[in-house]
Design a protein around this motif. Structure first.
Motif, PDB file in Angstrom:
ATOM      1  N   ASP A   6       0.777  -1.242  -0.008  1.00 13.33           N
ATOM      2  CA  ASP A   6      -0.070   0.086  -0.013  1.00 13.33           C
ATOM      3  C   ASP A   6       1.062   1.296   0.060  1.00 13.33           C
ATOM      4  O   ASP A   6       1.223   1.720   1.008  1.00 13.33           O
ATOM      5  CB  ASP A   6      -0.902   0.094   1.309  1.00 13.33           C
ATOM      6  N   TRP A   7       1.301   1.708  -1.116  1.00 16.90           N
ATOM      7  CA  TRP A   7       2.053   2.869  -1.324  1.00 16.90           C
ATOM      8  C   TRP A   7       1.462   4.297  -0.843  1.00 16.90           C
ATOM      9  O   TRP A   7       0.232   4.551  -1.064  1.00 16.90           O
ATOM     10  CB  TRP A   7       2.434   3.014  -2.625  1.00 16.90           C
ATOM     11  N   ILE A   8       1.958   4.985  -0.295  1.00 20.47           N
ATOM     12  CA  ILE A   8       1.519   6.480  -0.126  1.00 20.47           C
ATOM     13  C   ILE A   8       2.450   7.375  -0.753  1.00 20.47           C
ATOM     14  O   ILE A   8       3.553   7.384  -0.815  1.00 20.47           O
ATOM     15  CB  ILE A   8       1.859   6.647   1.480  1.00 20.47           C
ATOM     16  N   TYR A   9       1.754   8.326  -1.521  1.00 18.92           N
ATOM     17  CA  TYR A   9       2.418   8.960  -2.559  1.00 18.92           C
ATOM     18  C   TYR A   9       2.658  10.548  -2.156  1.00 18.92           C
ATOM     19  O   TYR A   9       1.558  11.104  -1.350  1.00 18.92           O
ATOM     20  CB  TYR A   9       1.576   9.104  -3.682  1.00 18.92           C
ATOM     21  N   TRP A  10       3.631  10.971  -1.957  1.00 21.75           N
ATOM     22  CA  TRP A  10       3.945  12.539  -1.648  1.00 21.75           C
ATOM     23  C   TRP A  10       3.182  13.317  -2.786  1.00 21.75           C
ATOM     24  O   TRP A  10       3.305  13.200  -3.750  1.00 21.75           O
ATOM     25  CB  TRP A  10       5.547  12.574  -1.852  1.00 21.75           C
ATOM     26  N   ALA A  11       3.039  14.409  -2.237  1.00 23.89           N
ATOM     27  CA  ALA A  11       1.854  15.202  -2.931  1.00 23.89           C
ATOM     28  C   ALA A  11       2.495  16.083  -4.224  1.00 23.89           C
ATOM     29  O   ALA A  11       2.024  16.186  -5.088  1.00 23.89           O
ATOM     30  CB  ALA A  11       1.184  16.239  -1.986  1.00 23.89           C
ATOM     31  N   TYR A  36       9.063  10.249  13.789  1.00 25.19           N
ATOM     32  CA  TYR A  36       8.707   9.368  12.859  1.00 25.19           C
ATOM     33  C   TYR A  36       9.334   8.030  12.626  1.00 25.19           C
ATOM     34  O   TYR A  36      10.606   8.431  12.726  1.00 25.19           O
ATOM     35  CB  TYR A  36       8.041   9.935  11.503  1.00 25.19           C
ATOM     36  N   PRO A  39      10.495   5.062   6.633  1.00 29.26           N
ATOM     37  CA  PRO A  39       9.305   4.017   6.073  1.00 29.26           C
ATOM     38  C   PRO A  39      10.297   2.949   5.652  1.00 29.26           C
ATOM     39  O   PRO A  39      11.423   2.597   5.543  1.00 29.26           O
ATOM     40  CB  PRO A  39       9.479   5.162   4.722  1.00 29.26           C
ATOM     41  N   ARG A  55       7.161   7.888  -3.626  1.00 30.04           N
ATOM     42  CA  ARG A  55       6.340   7.113  -2.717  1.00 30.04           C
ATOM     43  C   ARG A  55       6.882   6.365  -1.930  1.00 30.04           C
ATOM     44  O   ARG A  55       8.233   5.934  -2.200  1.00 30.04           O
ATOM     45  CB  ARG A  55       5.301   6.456  -3.846  1.00 30.04           C
ATOM     46  N   TYR A  56       6.098   5.853  -0.903  1.00 35.38           N
ATOM     47  CA  TYR A  56       6.785   5.170   0.288  1.00 35.38           C
ATOM     48  C   TYR A  56       5.828   4.177   0.877  1.00 35.38           C
ATOM     49  O   TYR A  56       4.524   4.449   0.879  1.00 35.38           O
ATOM     50  CB  TYR A  56       7.240   5.902   1.222  1.00 35.38           C
ATOM     51  N   ILE A  57       6.433   3.131   1.839  1.00 34.62           N
ATOM     52  CA  ILE A  57       5.389   2.018   2.508  1.00 34.62           C
ATOM     53  C   ILE A  57       5.696   2.321   3.869  1.00 34.62           C
ATOM     54  O   ILE A  57       6.996   2.202   4.258  1.00 34.62           O
ATOM     55  CB  ILE A  57       5.608   0.898   1.923  1.00 34.62           C
ATOM     56  N   PRO A  58       4.924   2.773   4.679  1.00 35.52           N
ATOM     57  CA  PRO A  58       5.325   2.870   5.953  1.00 35.52           C
ATOM     58  C   PRO A  58       5.479   1.525   6.730  1.00 35.52           C
ATOM     59  O   PRO A  58       5.093   0.595   6.418  1.00 35.52           O
ATOM     60  CB  PRO A  58       3.873   3.627   6.852  1.00 35.52           C
TER      61      PRO A  58
END
Length: 59
Positions: A6-11, A36, A39, A55-58
């Motif tokens: 589940d990637w999170i994309y930097w805006a 934090y 990642p 993009r990153y995966i926490p």
């Protein structure tokens, strides 16, 4: 977790891969300063319009 990534994309998107790479390196090494966890996986990708993002995966 269901096994999928589940990637999170930097805006923000950047004009150069170097700029995106600088952000990615900071994410990997400096997030502990802000309290934090680092990642699990950080990746630079290219958008369909040719700009670069992170993009990153926490953890």
């Amino acid at each position: 977790m269901n096994g999928s990534m589940d990637w999170i994309y930097w805006a923000k998107l950047y004009d150069t891969k170097f700029q995106a790479g600088c952000l990615a390196k900071r994410m990997e090494e400096d997030w502990w300063i802000y309290g934090y966890d680092c990642p699990r996986n950080v990746e630079i990708y290219r958008s369909c319009k040719g700009r670069f993002g992170v993009r990153y995966i926490p953890t």
